[in-house]
Write a protein that holds these residues in place. Structure first.
Motif, PDB file in Angstrom:
ATOM      1  N   ASP A 199       4.555   7.747  13.593  1.00  0.00           N
ATOM      2  CA  ASP A 199       4.834   9.423  13.828  1.00  0.00           C
ATOM      3  C   ASP A 199       4.349  10.029  12.485  1.00  0.00           C
ATOM      4  N   ARG A 200       3.101   9.971  12.187  1.00  0.00           N
ATOM      5  CA  ARG A 200       2.558  10.635  11.097  1.00  0.00           C
ATOM      6  C   ARG A 200       1.074  10.731  11.539  1.00  0.00           C
ATOM      7  N   MET A 201       0.355  11.638  10.736  1.00  0.00           N
ATOM      8  CA  MET A 201      -1.118  11.694  10.541  1.00  0.00           C
ATOM      9  C   MET A 201      -1.718  11.049   9.457  1.00  0.00           C
ATOM     10  N   PHE A 202      -2.784  10.574   9.725  1.00  0.00           N
ATOM     11  CA  PHE A 202      -3.617   9.847   8.494  1.00  0.00           C
ATOM     12  C   PHE A 202      -4.984  10.487   8.328  1.00  0.00           C
TER      13      PHE A 202
ATOM     14  N   LYS B 176     -11.166  14.356   5.297  1.00  0.00           N
ATOM     15  CA  LYS B 176      -9.907  14.961   5.743  1.00  0.00           C
ATOM     16  C   LYS B 176      -9.798  15.108   7.252  1.00  0.00           C
ATOM     17  N   ARG B 177     -10.375  14.605   8.223  1.00  0.00           N
ATOM     18  CA  ARG B 177     -10.488  14.502   9.554  1.00  0.00           C
ATOM     19  C   ARG B 177      -9.098  13.515   9.710  1.00  0.00           C
ATOM     20  N   THR B 178      -8.239  13.859  10.880  1.00  0.00           N
ATOM     21  CA  THR B 178      -7.088  13.068  10.996  1.00  0.00           C
ATOM     22  C   THR B 178      -6.769  12.329  12.226  1.00  0.00           C
TER      23      THR B 178
ATOM     24  N   PHE C 106       1.027  -0.998  -0.071  1.00  0.00           N
ATOM     25  CA  PHE C 106       0.268  -0.011   0.144  1.00  0.00           C
ATOM     26  C   PHE C 106       1.088   1.088   0.081  1.00  0.00           C
ATOM     27  N   ASP C 107       0.651   2.108  -0.923  1.00  0.00           N
ATOM     28  CA  ASP C 107       1.428   3.559  -0.992  1.00  0.00           C
ATOM     29  C   ASP C 107       0.771   4.503  -0.145  1.00  0.00           C
ATOM     30  N   PHE C 108       1.334   4.726   1.206  1.00  0.00           N
ATOM     31  CA  PHE C 108       0.948   5.734   1.879  1.00  0.00           C
ATOM     32  C   PHE C 108       1.163   7.203   1.388  1.00  0.00           C
ATOM     33  N   GLY C 109       0.480   7.920   1.926  1.00  0.00           N
ATOM     34  CA  GLY C 109       0.743   9.383   1.664  1.00  0.00           C
ATOM     35  C   GLY C 109      -0.058  10.140   0.688  1.00  0.00           C
ATOM     36  N   GLN C 110      -0.960   9.308   0.128  1.00  0.00           N
ATOM     37  CA  GLN C 110      -1.705   9.740  -0.969  1.00  0.00           C
ATOM     38  C   GLN C 110      -3.033  10.482  -0.547  1.00  0.00           C
TER      39      GLN C 110
ATOM     40  N   THR D  50      -4.380  10.767  19.102  1.00  0.00           N
ATOM     41  CA  THR D  50      -3.087   9.917  19.005  1.00  0.00           C
ATOM     42  C   THR D  50      -3.837   8.492  19.404  1.00  0.00           C
ATOM     43  N   ILE D  51      -3.840   7.569  18.264  1.00  0.00           N
ATOM     44  CA  ILE D  51      -4.559   6.356  18.719  1.00  0.00           C
ATOM     45  C   ILE D  51      -3.337   5.483  19.071  1.00  0.00           C
ATOM     46  N   LYS D  52      -3.904   4.338  19.829  1.00  0.00           N
ATOM     47  CA  LYS D  52      -3.191   3.358  20.390  1.00  0.00           C
ATOM     48  C   LYS D  52      -2.807   2.302  19.383  1.00  0.00           C
ATOM     49  N   PRO D  53      -1.484   1.986  18.960  1.00  0.00           N
ATOM     50  CA  PRO D  53      -1.074   0.904  18.182  1.00  0.00           C
ATOM     51  C   PRO D  53      -1.499  -0.347  19.085  1.00  0.00           C
ATOM     52  N   TYR D  54      -1.229  -1.429  18.125  1.00  0.00           N
ATOM     53  CA  TYR D  54      -1.441  -3.044  18.729  1.00  0.00           C
ATOM     54  C   TYR D  54      -0.358  -3.737  18.321  1.00  0.00           C
TER      55      TYR D  54
END
Length: 182
Positions: A145-148, A136-138, A14-18, A90-94
């Motif tokens: 360490d980035r916004m989605f 566009k909410r993030t 998957f290409d992130f940042g699009q 900030t979400i919680k990774p697992y």
């Protein structure tokens, strides 16, 4: 045998940042909505012999993949709701690998198929109601360490579901499991 990279990533990475248009996001949401029925049609009647077969050497079993989809998509749904109700939370990774080794990963797949059907119905209802501003909410993912944006997340989860579906479908094709009733 296919090369290991093709078995691991049948759709490529998957290409992130699009960024995505509203029409593209609607297609991603539709793909998310279609996954539960498609997956149930493929594996819903499979026995333990098929469900406990790894999709590739040293890979997860079909059973683990189905349970992983439920785990991952539950996290995705919660992240969506957090992004819609908080400012860039900030979400919680697992640790998905550790989750795939917990005792519930050895259960029948039916509970996870039911979770996916119900969860995706709710998730699609939330996502489908969003306009471009909502998409566009993030949220912030501390692991990368980035916004989605929610549009990128929808694209990623559409890819994620199809990625694992193709793992299972490819295994079925390689083993001549043409019908779930064989």
């Amino acid at each position: 045998m296919q090369d290991l990279e093709n078995l691991r990533y049948p759709l490529g990475n998957f290409d992130f940042g699009q960024s995505f248009s509203l029409a593209e996001s609607k297609q991603h949401i539709a793909t998310i909505g279609a996954l539960p029925a498609k997956l149930t049609e493929l594996v819903g009647e499979w026995g333990d012999d098929r469900l406990d077969t790894p999709y590739r050497p040293e890979g997860w079993t079909v059973r683990q993949l189905v349970h992983h989809l439920a785990d991952s998509h539950m996290n995705g749904y919660v992240r969506t709701k957090l992004a819609l109700t908080e400012e860039n939370p900030t979400i919680k990774p697992y640790d998905e690998g550790a989750w795939a080794d917990l005792p519930d990963s050895r259960l029948a797949v039916a509970p996870s198929l039911v979770i996916l059907e119900s969860l995706h119905q709710r998730w699609v209802a939330v996502l489908d109601a969003l306009d471009l501003a909502g998409l566009k909410r993030t949220f912030h993912h501390p692991g990368s360490d980035r916004m989605f944006t929610l549009a990128e997340q929808a694209a990623h989860y559409a890819w994620h579901g199809e990625h694992h579906y193709q793992h299972i479908f490819g295994l079925a094709e390689r083993n001549g499991w043409g019908s779930r009733y064989e």
